[in-house]
Design a protein around this motif. Structure first.
Motif, mmCIF file in Angstrom:
data_model
loop_
_atom_site.group_PDB
_atom_site.id
_atom_site.type_symbol
_atom_site.label_atom_id
_atom_site.label_comp_id
_atom_site.label_asym_id
_atom_site.label_seq_id
_atom_site.Cartn_x
_atom_site.Cartn_y
_atom_site.Cartn_z
ATOM 1 N N LEU A 697 44.111 38.757 33.712
ATOM 2 C CA LEU A 697 44.769 37.665 34.424
ATOM 3 C C LEU A 697 44.276 36.344 33.853
ATOM 4 O O LEU A 697 43.112 36.248 33.421
ATOM 5 N N PRO A 698 45.102 35.315 33.850
ATOM 6 C CA PRO A 698 44.622 34.007 33.406
ATOM 7 C C PRO A 698 43.645 33.418 34.416
ATOM 8 O O PRO A 698 43.716 33.702 35.610
ATOM 9 N N GLY A 699 42.730 32.609 33.961
ATOM 10 C CA GLY A 699 41.778 31.961 34.853
ATOM 11 C C GLY A 699 40.608 32.863 35.173
ATOM 12 O O GLY A 699 40.541 34.031 34.777
ATOM 13 N N GLY A 700 39.677 32.321 35.938
ATOM 14 C CA GLY A 700 38.473 33.079 36.254
ATOM 15 C C GLY A 700 38.193 33.187 37.723
ATOM 16 O O GLY A 700 37.045 33.405 38.125
ATOM 17 N N ALA A 701 39.239 33.040 38.569
ATOM 18 C CA ALA A 701 39.041 33.129 40.017
ATOM 19 C C ALA A 701 38.771 34.571 40.429
ATOM 20 O O ALA A 701 39.230 35.514 39.781
ATOM 21 N N PRO A 702 38.025 34.777 41.509
ATOM 22 C CA PRO A 702 37.771 36.144 41.996
ATOM 23 C C PRO A 702 39.081 36.878 42.293
ATOM 24 O O PRO A 702 40.074 36.286 42.710
ATOM 25 N N VAL A 703 39.051 38.192 42.103
ATOM 26 C CA VAL A 703 40.255 39.023 42.208
ATOM 27 C C VAL A 703 40.009 40.149 43.208
ATOM 28 O O VAL A 703 38.951 40.791 43.186
ATOM 29 N N ALA A 720 36.806 41.836 41.671
ATOM 30 C CA ALA A 720 36.306 41.488 40.344
ATOM 31 C C ALA A 720 35.946 40.010 40.344
ATOM 32 O O ALA A 720 36.599 39.204 41.016
ATOM 33 N N ALA A 721 34.915 39.674 39.576
ATOM 34 C CA ALA A 721 34.438 38.297 39.576
ATOM 35 C C ALA A 721 35.383 37.371 38.836
ATOM 36 O O ALA A 721 35.483 36.187 39.156
ATOM 37 N N GLY A 722 36.080 37.892 37.850
ATOM 38 C CA GLY A 722 36.974 37.052 37.066
ATOM 39 C C GLY A 722 38.310 37.706 36.858
ATOM 40 O O GLY A 722 38.677 38.669 37.531
ATOM 41 N N GLY A 723 39.047 37.214 35.898
ATOM 42 C CA GLY A 723 40.405 37.675 35.689
ATOM 43 C C GLY A 723 40.535 38.910 34.847
ATOM 44 O O GLY A 723 41.638 39.413 34.676
ATOM 45 N N ASN A 724 39.462 39.435 34.287
ATOM 46 C CA ASN A 724 39.533 40.631 33.451
ATOM 47 C C ASN A 724 38.610 41.709 34.024
ATOM 48 O O ASN A 724 37.427 41.459 34.269
ATOM 49 N N PHE A 725 39.176 42.904 34.240
ATOM 50 C CA PHE A 725 38.365 43.997 34.783
ATOM 51 C C PHE A 725 38.987 45.326 34.392
ATOM 52 O O PHE A 725 40.132 45.393 33.902
ATOM 53 N N SER A 726 38.258 46.395 34.599
ATOM 54 C CA SER A 726 38.704 47.739 34.227
ATOM 55 C C SER A 726 38.941 48.580 35.480
ATOM 56 O O SER A 726 38.248 48.424 36.490
ATOM 57 N N VAL A 727 39.907 49.503 35.382
ATOM 58 C CA VAL A 727 40.211 50.454 36.452
ATOM 59 C C VAL A 727 40.327 51.836 35.831
ATOM 60 O O VAL A 727 41.031 52.016 34.822
ATOM 61 N N SER A 728 39.657 52.798 36.429
ATOM 62 C CA SER A 728 39.723 54.168 35.924
ATOM 63 C C SER A 728 40.914 54.895 36.534
ATOM 64 O O SER A 728 41.126 54.867 37.745
ATOM 65 N N VAL A 729 41.686 55.554 35.664
ATOM 66 C CA VAL A 729 42.808 56.391 36.120
ATOM 67 C C VAL A 729 42.611 57.828 35.639
ATOM 68 O O VAL A 729 43.553 58.605 35.591
ATOM 69 N N THR A 743 44.709 36.723 43.716
ATOM 70 C CA THR A 743 43.719 35.782 43.205
ATOM 71 C C THR A 743 44.217 34.362 43.391
ATOM 72 O O THR A 743 45.405 34.083 43.178
ATOM 73 N N ALA A 744 43.363 33.519 43.837
ATOM 74 C CA ALA A 744 43.676 32.097 44.004
ATOM 75 C C ALA A 744 44.947 31.902 44.825
ATOM 76 O O ALA A 744 45.772 31.042 44.535
ATOM 77 N N GLY A 745 45.118 32.736 45.851
ATOM 78 C CA GLY A 745 46.268 32.587 46.732
ATOM 79 C C GLY A 745 47.566 33.118 46.171
ATOM 80 O O GLY A 745 48.627 32.956 46.785
#
Length: 755
Positions: A697-703, A720-729, A743-745
């Motif tokens: 996701l753009p930006g670094g707001a919590p997700v 997630a603390a920022g806009g990039n994170f991993s999810v296991s499938v 994120t960010a409303g």
């Protein structure tokens, strides 16, 4: 109940053309096969008490088919494919939306001969036994209707929406009353081109009335309807209702049976002016120009056929066939059969259709008998089918309760349907042979296709006939990640089956005989759904019932060991009550639909409409109402809703069961459980995936994120603390899933394919 003021009745009726169904949800269908046969109309909803009429629905000059079912007062409309000599119709439910709300009986006839069929029907007003008429007209090549208003000179109290006729005393008028249990004949009895009425009047139990339409005689042509009682003993016979399909015939056209006994005393009527119910069909059986008669009686399984030895001016029944048709297979149709004369196979000759008319008890699967007219002239009826149209629908007899779940773990949503049972000819009144029916999805994620693979899934029929009216639901009651099964029943309690297979595996069940499930008794006709209503992390049970309220059973156990009291913590959550004041019956049937705005509680009931609520909680305070006629999807009495994304497009389908034992399906107006926000650029890679996916996701707001399956169930969630994170499938079965982020409303969603 106090009668409505006349002006209000008039307003309601005149508004009918504006208050047709106007479906808010789009109908949806999918191929279904039963015993190797592909059904033509799988989700048409079934039939119990069909009444059959012709009408040109789309102004193409071809007579189409309209079926009105008294069981739930439901209309089914079919376009005639126009194939000569063939019974070939296309289910076209959109045309039913333009009919007024109807009850009890419907006869379609073209009284003004303008090519648009008109409606003769029971009054829309509760408690009334009058007949109403609606004039048909075409608008944009669609058959529509407007109420016909009669004119009664010198009678300001005569309701112009109903049929009145001049009394014997000049200046006075009587209203025509027809019992709502009956089916009258609308026919040109005297051959003058306009339509008359032949019926038993409500309260008159022994003789037929002929209400002659004098519009032509009075010079009004065919545009008016001017009725007068000409004969209160049409056919000169006496029908006492105590002998099966038999009547006392008069020996002379000048005497109304029973005439007089040899000693000169009149023979007394033995039903004391009580009219139990009759179905009336007039037609020219022998081609001699006058009208013969087929008569059904509420107390019997047969039809009586009466030959008119008189003429068009004075009917006189001189012969009777009490086992009609005695030359072919005799009608034996429990209960109260009604006959309909129309050309159903496009060969230019009118055939005979026979269906049960009693909506309380009767044949509910072999319930449309088709007698083909095999005569070169006149009528000679030969039985061809006992399941016309019915065998091309999902029809499980009486009352259907669907639920959606992936039973075999292939990633495709299957259908499990419980029923009340079906009619048993040798044991009428005890049709308690319920079971669960498994329709396995053998299609693809985007193109569902169902096949009936088990008509007694899990062997539930072992509990019938002592118990019946099975209503299944799935939910994880022991927090092991798979879906367990609860089944409601007529007794008002639950059967419990624990799924021992584990997540995403083909379901395997072990019945839980803990007496707790039997003690959770709501009286009668329990309909469960599993949901954490109080938000404590434990799945509770909501249960509808016969009286129409929805009970809340709080789970006081542990995640792996649920515990429920024998009495609900709240017996009427949210102020919900589907009970009808007229008879005290409700048959509430709850279901939960997950949406991005929170869960919705959707409740079916005895009147067929669906009620939808949001902001639900473990409370007696009224829930916020979304709609009391959600989607306008009224498919008849005892609606029972279920939800699932059948085509993996992110829009959940609504499947409704009904009293007729069938199913209907709709695409709701709700988007996927997650809503996309175009301004938020969400990326999920790789896609398709197996193992881990990267969400960007753009930006670094919590997700905050959630992973949904196609049924809208949350499989995983996190932050997630920022806009990039991993999810296991890695543990997910192949199929379609959705990742929702906030994120960010802002909200966004993305579809994820797992292979």
């Amino acid at each position: 109940m106090r009668p409505l003021p006349f002006f209000l009745v008039l307003f309601v009726c005149l508004s009918t053309r504006l208050s047709a169904q106007n479906l808010l949800f789009q109908r949806f269908s999918a191929p279904v096969a039963i015993d190797g046969k592909d059904l033509k109309y799988p989700f048409a909803g079934g039939l119990n008490n069909g009444q059959f009429s012709n009408a040109d629905l789309n102004n193409d000059g071809i007579q189409d088919l309209v079926i009105f079912d008294r069981a739930g007062d439901v209309l089914l409309t079919f376009l005639n494919d126009g194939i000569a000599g063939a019974i070939s119709y296309t289910y076209a439910p959109q045309y039913a939306e333009y009919f007024p709300k109807l009850t009890d009986y419907l006869v379609l006839r073209d009284y003004n001969q303008d090519g648009a069929a008109d409606i003769f029907c029971a009054s829309q007003q509760d408690g009334s036994q009058e007949m109403q008429v609606f004039t048909g007209y075409f608008e944009n090549d669609i058959l529509k209707f407007t109420p016909f208003q009669f004119y009664y000179q010198g009678c300001p109290t005569c309701n112009p929406l109903y049929i009145w006729y001049p009394a014997i005393q000049p200046g006075f008028w009587n209203n025509l009353s027809i019992a709502k249990s009956d089916v009258p004949s609308i026919d040109d009895i005297d051959g003058d081109g306009d339509l008359d009425i032949v019926s038993f009047a409500a309260g008159n139990t022994t003789h037929l009335w002929w209400m002659r339409n004098e519009s032509v005689e009075l010079g009004y042509g065919l545009d008016s309807l001017k009725y007068r009682l000409i004969d209160d003993c049409w056919g000169r016979f006496y029908e006492n209702g105590l002998e099966a399909c038999r009547a006392s015939l008069s020996s002379t056209p000048n005497c109304c049976a029973p005439c007089f006994a040899p000693d000169g005393e009149a023979v007394a009527e033995d039903r004391e002016e009580r009219h139990p119910g009759a179905t009336v069909l007039t037609y020219d059986q022998d081609g001699d120009g006058d009208r013969d008669l087929i008569l059904g009686n509420i107390s019997f399984e047969c039809l009586g056929m009466f030959t008119n030895g008189g003429d068009i001016g004075q009917a006189w029944m001189t012969e009777q066939d009490t086992i009609f048709p005695s030359y072919d297979v005799t009608v034996e149709l429990y209960n109260f059969p009604a006959a309909f004369n129309l050309d159903i196979d496009n060969d230019g000759k009118k055939d005979l259709l026979v269906a049960p008319n009693s909506k309380t008890i009767g044949e509910d699967r072999k319930c449309v008998w088709f007698y083909k007219n095999a005569a070169s002239t006149g009528h000679h009826f030969e039985l061809t089918s006992k399941t016309l149209f019915v065998d091309d629908m999902i029809d499980l007899g009486t009352a259907a309760h669907p639920v959606v779940a992936d039973v075999n773990g292939d990633g495709l949503p299957d259908l499990v349907v419980g029923n009340n049972g079906y009619f048993i000819p040798f044991n009428p009144g005890n049709s308690n042979n319920s079971s669960l029916y498994l329709f396995r999805n053998v299609g693809s994620p985007t193109e569902p296709r169902f096949e009936l693979v088990d008509d007694d899934w899990l062997g539930m029929s072992q509990y019938a006939p002592d118990d019946f009216d099975f209503a299944p639901t799935f939910g994880d009651i022991d927090s092991d990640g798979d879906l367990d099964l609860l089944v409601g029943n007529f007794g008002g309690w639950l059967y419990c089956f624990r799924n021992t297979a584990g997540p995403n595996n083909p379901m395997t069940f072990q019945q839980d005989f803990n007496p707790m499930w039997v003690s959770m008794d709501v009286g009668s006709s329990s309909t469960p759904v599993v949901f954490d209503l109080d938000g404590d992390g434990l799945n509770d049970i909501l249960m509808g019932e016969y009286q129409g309220n929805v009970n809340f059973f709080k789970n006081t156990g542990t995640p792996s060991q649920p515990a429920f009291a024998n009495q609900p913590a709240i017996s009427k959550i949210g102020g919900i009550d589907t009970e009808l004041i007229t008879n005290g019956v409700g048959y509430s049937a709850p279901a939960i639909l997950t949406t991005i705005d929170g869960p919705r509680l959707v409740v079916g009931g005895v009147n067929g409409a669906l009620e939808a609520y949001r902001n639900i909680a473990a409370s007696t305070d009224p829930f916020q109402t979304v709609s009391l006629t959600w989607g306008n999807t009224d498919d008849g009495n005892r609606s029972s809703p279920a939800f699932g994304d059948m085509d993996y497009d992110g829009i959940p389908e609504l499947i409704t069961g009904n009293f007729r034992g069938g199913l209907n399906m709709y695409k709701t107006d709700l988007s996927t459980p997650v809503k996309e926000a175009p301004a938020l650029d969400l990326s999920v890679r790789p896609n398709p995936a197996r193992g881990m996916v990267q969400v960007q996701l753009p930006g670094g707001a919590p997700v905050q994120w959630q992973l949904f399956n196609a049924l809208g169930e949350v499989l995983a969630s996190g932050t997630a603390a920022g806009g990039n994170f991993s999810v296991s499938v890695e543990t997910l079965e192949p199929g379609i899933y959705f990742i929702s982020v906030v994120t960010a409303g802002q909200r966004a969603a993305a579809k994820l394919v797992v292979y």
